[in-house]
Design a protein around this motif. Structure first.
Motif, PDB file in Angstrom:
ATOM      1  N   GLY A  82     -13.177  10.392 -11.875  1.00 19.86           N
ATOM      2  CA  GLY A  82     -14.004   9.466 -11.733  1.00 19.86           C
ATOM      3  C   GLY A  82     -13.716   7.979 -11.426  1.00 19.86           C
ATOM      4  N   LYS A  83     -12.702   7.706 -12.465  1.00 21.13           N
ATOM      5  CA  LYS A  83     -11.873   6.571 -12.675  1.00 21.13           C
ATOM      6  C   LYS A  83     -10.940   6.179 -11.090  1.00 21.13           C
ATOM      7  N   VAL A  84     -10.314   7.327 -10.796  1.00 24.13           N
ATOM      8  CA  VAL A  84      -9.543   7.226  -9.622  1.00 24.13           C
ATOM      9  C   VAL A  84     -10.319   6.910  -8.518  1.00 24.13           C
ATOM     10  N   ASP A  85     -11.400   7.607  -8.105  1.00 20.91           N
ATOM     11  CA  ASP A  85     -12.193   7.279  -7.232  1.00 20.91           C
ATOM     12  C   ASP A  85     -12.858   5.935  -7.357  1.00 20.91           C
ATOM     13  N   ARG A  86     -13.120   5.381  -8.443  1.00 16.40           N
ATOM     14  CA  ARG A  86     -13.639   3.968  -8.531  1.00 16.40           C
ATOM     15  C   ARG A  86     -12.456   3.064  -7.939  1.00 16.40           C
ATOM     16  N   TYR A  87     -11.432   3.385  -8.609  1.00 16.92           N
ATOM     17  CA  TYR A  87     -10.239   2.163  -8.249  1.00 16.92           C
ATOM     18  C   TYR A  87      -9.950   2.480  -6.799  1.00 16.92           C
ATOM     19  N   THR A  88      -9.952   3.696  -6.280  1.00 12.19           N
ATOM     20  CA  THR A  88      -9.618   3.792  -4.891  1.00 12.19           C
ATOM     21  C   THR A  88     -10.393   3.027  -3.876  1.00 12.19           C
ATOM     22  N   PHE A  89     -11.739   3.160  -4.380  1.00 13.04           N
ATOM     23  CA  PHE A  89     -12.745   2.674  -3.434  1.00 13.04           C
ATOM     24  C   PHE A  89     -12.756   1.021  -3.633  1.00 13.04           C
ATOM     25  N   VAL A 129       0.880  -1.231  -0.052  1.00 14.13           N
ATOM     26  CA  VAL A 129      -0.077   0.017  -0.009  1.00 14.13           C
ATOM     27  C   VAL A 129       0.834   1.276  -0.036  1.00 14.13           C
ATOM     28  N   TYR A 130       1.791   1.153   0.638  1.00 16.83           N
ATOM     29  CA  TYR A 130       2.779   2.394   0.806  1.00 16.83           C
ATOM     30  C   TYR A 130       3.489   2.502  -0.687  1.00 16.83           C
ATOM     31  N   PHE A 131       3.866   1.479  -1.494  1.00 15.72           N
ATOM     32  CA  PHE A 131       4.597   1.746  -2.592  1.00 15.72           C
ATOM     33  C   PHE A 131       3.314   2.255  -3.696  1.00 15.72           C
ATOM     34  N   LEU A 132       2.020   1.764  -3.299  1.00 12.68           N
ATOM     35  CA  LEU A 132       1.161   2.074  -4.177  1.00 12.68           C
ATOM     36  C   LEU A 132       0.663   3.586  -4.128  1.00 12.68           C
ATOM     37  N   MET A 133       0.702   4.185  -2.903  1.00 13.66           N
ATOM     38  CA  MET A 133       0.153   5.409  -2.754  1.00 13.66           C
ATOM     39  C   MET A 133       1.304   6.380  -2.915  1.00 13.66           C
ATOM     40  N   PHE A 134       2.605   5.881  -2.740  1.00 16.43           N
ATOM     41  CA  PHE A 134       3.763   7.065  -2.812  1.00 16.43           C
ATOM     42  C   PHE A 134       4.577   6.951  -3.580  1.00 16.43           C
ATOM     43  N   ARG A 135       4.779   5.776  -4.314  1.00 18.35           N
ATOM     44  CA  ARG A 135       5.685   5.518  -5.197  1.00 18.35           C
ATOM     45  C   ARG A 135       5.271   5.028  -6.621  1.00 18.35           C
ATOM     46  N   SER A 136       4.208   5.204  -6.783  1.00 12.79           N
ATOM     47  CA  SER A 136       3.362   5.035  -8.110  1.00 12.79           C
ATOM     48  C   SER A 136       2.827   6.067  -8.940  1.00 12.79           C
ATOM     49  N   LEU A 137       2.469   6.103 -10.258  1.00 15.21           N
ATOM     50  CA  LEU A 137       1.799   7.168 -10.954  1.00 15.21           C
ATOM     51  C   LEU A 137       0.139   7.052 -10.321  1.00 15.21           C
ATOM     52  N   TRP A 138      -0.295   5.875 -10.220  1.00 13.82           N
ATOM     53  CA  TRP A 138      -1.599   5.862  -9.757  1.00 13.82           C
ATOM     54  C   TRP A 138      -1.654   6.716  -8.317  1.00 13.82           C
ATOM     55  N   GLY A 139      -0.766   6.294  -7.345  1.00 13.40           N
ATOM     56  CA  GLY A 139      -0.788   7.053  -6.092  1.00 13.40           C
ATOM     57  C   GLY A 139      -0.419   8.662  -6.332  1.00 13.40           C
ATOM     58  N   LYS A 140       0.308   9.125  -7.167  1.00  6.81           N
ATOM     59  CA  LYS A 140       0.184  10.434  -7.600  1.00  6.81           C
ATOM     60  C   LYS A 140      -0.971  11.350  -7.772  1.00  6.81           C
ATOM     61  N   GLN A 141      -1.635  10.445  -8.835  1.00  8.19           N
ATOM     62  CA  GLN A 141      -3.109  10.772  -9.309  1.00  8.19           C
ATOM     63  C   GLN A 141      -4.174  10.828  -8.221  1.00  8.19           C
TER      64      GLN A 141
END
Length: 302
Positions: free
Chosen positions: A199-206, A168-180
């Motif tokens: 909208g896509k970011v919200d959907r995948y985040t949830f 989760v740390y890598f996903l949120m702080f070391r990936s392009l998706w986390g930056k978005q």
């Protein structure tokens, strides 16, 4: 003194197991609540969906694939994540996206969803609690000293928690998706203006938050039985962990889960379980009165 030390060590290890489950639950909720501001009261039911998925996978492997039974738990965790992720994406698309910036409506809607899921579990699996059969290599305990033994499945849960937290740390702080995700949290209109599909970011985040809850459900099957309402036993503690640690801080979530689980486990040795929870809640409430933003708060420009 030696006996007291051994007992306190065993209680501390039991607290670490509780800490591991709380972290897995709270990580998913921290992503949903901390990053999206959505109060998901059905988060515990997503955890139980992961637990029931693990139960079904265990039954299928035990009945039809006994030669591969030792490795079924890894398949079960992957399936639990995928099933909860898919349901989370569907719920966000069909309900949550219409309720942004309306926290009370979100709370009521997800509370209704939790009741629907509970009744669905009761209809499909029955009202009685069920348990999974663990592989042989997860059974037993490891003797650290002549008087101290730690369960192997507890060690597995802690290693799993470390692995998921790192992911989760890598996903949120070391990936392009986390930056978005962080861009959408800080300034949604500007993020949309530069081309981010909010909208896509919200959907995948949830969906990812719900998927992590599914993995927590797999871990939960090692320490308790699974029933239609088992998720409600953890949802309050999980929200408490997220708020106490800081709603948008993953490090705060982990520190908060460790503090609460160790305090509760240690106090249970000297007091009853209910009194231990009461004292833990009073301590947390007292700290939040002095520091309402939680243990860790993000530093942002005003």
């Amino acid at each position: 003194m030696a006996e007291l030390t051994d007992i306190l060590f065993m209680q501390a290890f039991a607290g670490l197991i509780l800490f591991s489950v709380l972290v897995l639950m709270a990580l998913g909720l921290a992503i949903i609540f901390g990053q999206m501001g959505v109060i998901n009261m059905a988060h515990g039911e997503f955890m139980i969906l992961g637990a029931y998925t693990t139960y079904l996978t265990s039954h299928i492997f035990e009945t039809y694939l006994p030669a591969l039974f030792d490795g079924y738990f890894f398949v079960a965790m992957a399936l639990a994540f995928l099933v909860c992720f898919a349901l989370g994406v569907l719920v966000e698309w069909g309900m949550i996206r219409f309720l942004f910036k309306r926290p009370l409506d979100t709370l009521l809607a997800t509370w209704g969803l939790s009741l629907i899921l509970q009744q669905l579990y009761r209809t499909v699996f029955g009202a009685r609690e069920v348990g999974v059969t663990l592989p042989e290599w997860m059974m037993g305990s490891y003797a650290m000293t002549e008087t101290i033994e730690v369960p192997i499945n507890g060690i597995f849960v802690m290693v799993l928690t470390l692995f998921i937290a790192s992911g989760v740390y890598f996903l949120m702080f070391r990936s392009l998706w986390g930056k978005q995700v962080r861009a959408v949290v800080q300034n949604r209109p500007m993020a949309g203006a530069v081309g981010i599909d909010t909208g896509k970011v919200d959907r995948y985040t949830f969906g990812i938050g719900c998927g992590i809850a599914g993995i927590a459900g797999s871990a939960f099957t090692m320490i308790g039985s699974t029933g239609p309402t088992s998720g409600q036993l953890y949802i309050v503690d999980t929200f408490l962990v997220v708020v106490f640690g800081g709603a948008q801080s993953l490090i705060g979530t982990i520190a908060s889960a460790f503090t609460i689980s160790q305090s509760q486990s240690t106090l249970e040795f000297f007091l009853s379980g209910s009194m231990a929870k009461v004292i833990t809640l009073l301590i947390v409430v007292g700290i939040l009165m002095l520091r309402p933003q939680g243990l860790f708060a993000l530093k942002i420009r005003q």
